[in-house]
Design an enzyme around this catalytic site. Structure first.
Site, PDB file in Angstrom:
ATOM      1  N   SER A 142       8.429  -0.388  77.895  1.00  0.00           N
ATOM      2  CA  SER A 142       8.338   1.072  77.957  1.00  0.00           C
ATOM      3  C   SER A 142       9.750   1.640  77.959  1.00  0.00           C
ATOM      4  O   SER A 142      10.668   1.054  78.535  1.00  0.00           O
ATOM      5  CB  SER A 142       7.606   1.520  79.226  1.00  0.00           C
ATOM      6  N   TYR A 155       6.388   2.218  88.304  1.00  0.00           N
ATOM      7  CA  TYR A 155       6.108   1.909  86.900  1.00  0.00           C
ATOM      8  C   TYR A 155       7.409   1.614  86.157  1.00  0.00           C
ATOM      9  O   TYR A 155       7.514   0.621  85.424  1.00  0.00           O
ATOM     10  CB  TYR A 155       5.373   3.070  86.242  1.00  0.00           C
TER      11      TYR A 155
END
Length: 279
Positions: A142, A155
């Site tokens: 990501s 995250y």
């Protein structure tokens, strides 16, 4: 070059396959004639996806954080005496947990996004290393694990760790196999998936203009994977590859220039960052 990995008759294992990027990968790899082993906890969506695919498909329903369920996936593959050409480590979740939030939330985030990915690699690599033919592991990263924007600290940390693990794996495989086995980091841009927009994907509802579909991500991924790219960083309809490169370089220079943490979002550095992006 990895142009012979995604080809008819070869085997691909996809985790988190029921929807989003995993499902898009399954559809495209099925069109290429690959035999698919699909893993997800969503039995209904997994079976629905399988019914659409015109290729050999085996399903395993389970929780990626459960060792017994992961073992069932591996056993199903190797009991058929097959070799895995492509391991697509895609399963992931996004949990709202800041830097000072409960360790329980952090633990859940890390168990899914990082430790389960490492566990799946650990299970499949020994057999993949025995193969005489080429193979690859693709891990889903990501941009939030690279530029680490404020918010979603757990995250971001999990995806930053995925980047490091995949870099380390790539180097390890280079030392052990040359170019026979390779590792790759797929980094989507803003993608219209259930994780980003719960209940919404490219088959349900109206897509935001800024987002790419999961299919666009896989279409971008394929030629770059086949030529052997390690970092496959996707743009979207709002952020170009050039913008990504400048943001990533700015984030790295926070260290070399001794700027405040996350200076891109720091009020004293806002104008400088905007000037950097325009230059």
């Amino acid at each position: 070059m990895n142009d012979k990995i995604i080809s008819a008759g070869n085997v691909a294992v996809i985790t988190g396959a029921a929807k989003g990027i995993g499902a898009a990968a399954a559809r495209v790899l099925a069109q290429k004639g690959m035999t698919l082993f699909l893993f997800d906890r969503d039995k209904y969506r997994l079976e629905q996806l399988a019914s659409e695919l015109d290729t050999k498909v085996q399903l395993v329903v389970g929780d990626i954080t459960c060792g017994e369920h992961r073992q069932q996936l591996m056993d199903k593959v190797y009991s058929a005496r097959l070799e895995v050409s492509l391991l697509f480590n895609n399963a992931g979740v996004k949990i709202t947990a800041g830097a000072s939030d409960s360790p329980d939330l952090w633990r859940e985030q890390m168990e899914v996004n990082l430790l389960s990915m490492v566990a799946v690699q650990h299970m499949f690599l020994p057999e993949m290393l025995k193969m005489p033919k080429k193979g690859a592991i693709v891990n889903l990263g990501s941009k939030e694990g690279i530029t680490t924007p404020p918010g979603f600290a757990a995250y971001n940390a999990s995806k930053a760790a995925v980047k490091v693990v995949t870099e380390q794996l790539s180097h390890q495989l280079l030392q052990e196999t040359g170019t026979r086995l390779t590792a790759h980091l797929l980094v989507p841009g803003y993608t219209w998936t259930d994780m980003n927009d719960p209940g919404m994907d490219e088959h349900n509802g109206k897509k935001p203009h800024e987002a790419w579909t999961a299919t666009q991500v896989i279409d971008y991924f394929l030629p770059r994977f086949e030529r052997g790219d390690f970092y496959i960083i996707c743009p979207d309809n709002a952020v170009t590859s050039e913008m990504d490169a400048k943001r990533i370089l700015w984030a790295t220079q926070d260290i070399t220039e001794n700027r405040p943490a996350l200076s891109r979002w720091h009020p004293d550095w806002k104008a400088a960052f905007e000037g950097w992006m325009k230059s």
